[in-house]
Design a protein around this motif. Structure first.
Motif, short mmCIF file in Angstrom:
data_model
loop_
_atom_site.label_atom_id
_atom_site.label_comp_id
_atom_site.label_asym_id
_atom_site.label_seq_id
_atom_site.Cartn_x
_atom_site.Cartn_y
_atom_site.Cartn_z
N ASP A 14 0.85 -1.17 0.00
CA ASP A 14 0.00 0.00 0.00
C ASP A 14 0.89 1.24 0.00
O ASP A 14 1.97 1.25 0.59
CB ASP A 14 -0.89 0.00 1.25
N ALA A 15 0.44 2.31 -0.67
CA ALA A 15 1.27 3.51 -0.77
C ALA A 15 1.58 4.11 0.59
O ALA A 15 2.62 4.75 0.78
CB ALA A 15 0.59 4.55 -1.66
N TYR A 16 0.70 3.89 1.57
CA TYR A 16 0.94 4.46 2.89
C TYR A 16 2.01 3.70 3.67
O TYR A 16 2.31 4.04 4.82
CB TYR A 16 -0.36 4.56 3.68
N THR A 17 2.58 2.67 3.04
CA THR A 17 3.80 2.08 3.60
C THR A 17 4.89 3.13 3.69
O THR A 17 5.74 3.10 4.60
CB THR A 17 4.27 0.91 2.71
N PHE A 18 4.87 4.08 2.75
CA PHE A 18 5.90 5.11 2.68
C PHE A 18 5.47 6.35 3.45
O PHE A 18 4.38 6.89 3.24
CB PHE A 18 6.19 5.46 1.21
N LYS A 19 6.34 6.82 4.33
CA LYS A 19 6.05 7.98 5.17
C LYS A 19 6.40 9.28 4.47
O LYS A 19 5.88 10.34 4.83
CB LYS A 19 6.81 7.87 6.50
N CYS A 20 7.29 9.22 3.50
CA CYS A 20 7.73 10.42 2.78
C CYS A 20 6.72 10.73 1.68
O CYS A 20 6.39 9.88 0.85
CB CYS A 20 9.11 10.20 2.18
N GLY A 21 6.23 11.95 1.64
CA GLY A 21 5.21 12.33 0.67
C GLY A 21 5.66 12.19 -0.78
O GLY A 21 4.89 11.73 -1.63
N GLU A 22 6.89 12.58 -1.08
CA GLU A 22 7.36 12.50 -2.47
C GLU A 22 7.51 11.05 -2.92
O GLU A 22 7.12 10.70 -4.05
CB GLU A 22 8.70 13.23 -2.63
N ILE A 23 8.04 10.20 -2.06
CA ILE A 23 8.15 8.78 -2.39
C ILE A 23 6.77 8.17 -2.54
O ILE A 23 6.50 7.42 -3.49
CB ILE A 23 8.94 8.03 -1.29
N ARG A 24 5.87 8.49 -1.63
CA ARG A 24 4.52 7.93 -1.66
C ARG A 24 3.77 8.35 -2.92
O ARG A 24 3.12 7.54 -3.58
CB ARG A 24 3.74 8.35 -0.41
N ASP A 25 3.86 9.63 -3.28
CA ASP A 25 3.15 10.11 -4.47
C ASP A 25 3.69 9.48 -5.74
O ASP A 25 2.92 9.15 -6.66
CB ASP A 25 3.26 11.63 -4.56
N PHE A 26 5.01 9.31 -5.82
CA PHE A 26 5.60 8.69 -7.01
C PHE A 26 5.18 7.23 -7.11
O PHE A 26 4.83 6.73 -8.19
CB PHE A 26 7.12 8.80 -6.94
#
Length: 337
Positions: A228-240
């Motif tokens: 899931d994208a929310y695995t990533f805490k960093c907004g830029e990493i998550r959006d990409f």
């Protein structure tokens, strides 16, 4: 150390050259950014126009130059800033200087230098003469020379079965950039990513900043795009990541004769209580319909951020059919009822 740009006949029609009426331009090593080793580039043969924006005075070209200790010329990008509008030039120059310092101070001699992030070869400034009618006006100009990084045309992000190898490499590259302590701030699938011989390059670090990424310890698993994208805490990493996932995530699911948008579903009950079913649903026991709804709900929860931009994925909740019937009853109608 000076830099000589020699423009071929193929690019003489660019508005930059029309403004200065010269096919050879000399720049000098800038005092704003000290590129090491100094004086790497002496002459560049400019061969192709890539960007012509006279409004802001920015011009990009492709060229070739011979670097020390190399047997043959290599491709380079020539970025020129022309100061015919002093206010815009001053602002853009600071962006150029910032970008050059990112390359020189934060990336140079690291594993990404020249391997996903273009290597910078020089930063130069000069004064040129702007020819307007019968007037000759002195203007400032700057020039950045960096490694050729390919093209942003026809990037292949996905295949018929999922995210492409290029897409995976691009995600790894962005993650490595963050792990090195830099946030790009201007990146998306169609912005500032190019391809050279199958390898992704991230370009234009004019808005990049130092960054202590919360995902710097993340290790890419075998099935990266099952996350899931929310695995990533960093907004830029998550959006990409979300942008990549959206290329292969199905937009709809089939529900007994109708296609239903995933982004319209917010609960398991929402699926099972869908207001329309074709007559073919009568052939399927309601228990099987419930199992189908649970499967759809499980997939949606696992891929929530691909369909819902806000909010974290909900839990599966109670998936018992008996519990559902006790709460809502069983009132299913088909189109011909």
């Amino acid at each position: 150390m000076s830099l000589s740009l020699e423009f071929s006949s193929d690019v003489l029609s660019s508005s930059f050259l029309e403004a200065i009426a010269s096919s050879q331009v000399t720049f000098h090593q800038s005092s704003s950014v000290q590129i090491k080793p100094a004086g790497v580039v002496a002459v560049v043969d400019v061969t192709e126009l890539l960007l012509d924006d006279f409004r802001v005075g920015e011009f990009h070209y492709k060229g070739r130059t011979l670097l020390p200790n190399e047997p043959s010329p290599r491709g380079v990008i020539v970025k020129i800033l022309f100061g015919h509008k002093s206010t815009i030039y001053s602002q853009k120059l600071q962006s150029y200087i910032h970008e050059a310092k990112i390359y020189q101070d934060r990336i140079s001699n690291k594993s990404l230098d020249g391997k996903g992030i273009p290597r910078i070869y020089g930063f130069y400034e000069t004064k040129l003469t702007w020819k307007v009618a019968k007037l000759e006006i002195p203007v400032d100009a700057a020039c950045m020379i960096c490694q050729f990084y390919g093209s942003d045309e026809n990037l292949q992000w996905s295949t018929g079965s999922g995210i492409s190898d290029f897409g995976l490499k691009a995600f790894k590259l962005l993650l490595d950039i963050h792990k090195s302590g830099i946030r790009h701030n201007l990146i998306d699938l169609d912005t500032n990513i190019t391809c050279l011989d199958g390898r992704p390059f991230v370009t234009n670090f004019s808005e990049a900043r130092a960054h202590d990424c919360p995902d710097k310890e993340f290790e890419i698993p075998t099935r990266l795009f099952d996350l899931d994208a929310y695995t990533f805490k960093c907004g830029e990493i998550r959006d990409f990541y979300r942008s990549l996932r959206s290329l292969v995530a199905p937009a709809r699911f089939h529900w007994y004769g109708y296609d239903v948008d995933y982004n319209q579903i917010n609960s398991l009950e929402n699926i099972f209580q869908h207001e329309r079913r074709t007559v073919f649903a009568k052939r399927t026991p309601v228990e099987e319909q419930w199992k189908h709804a649970v499967q759809v709900w499980q997939f949606l929860c696992a891929n929530w951020s691909s369909y819902h931009e806000e909010g974290e994925a909900p839990s599966l909740g109670n998936t018992s059919f008996e519990a559902y019937k006790a709460k809502y009853g069983l009132n299913i109608t088909c189109d011909d009822d």
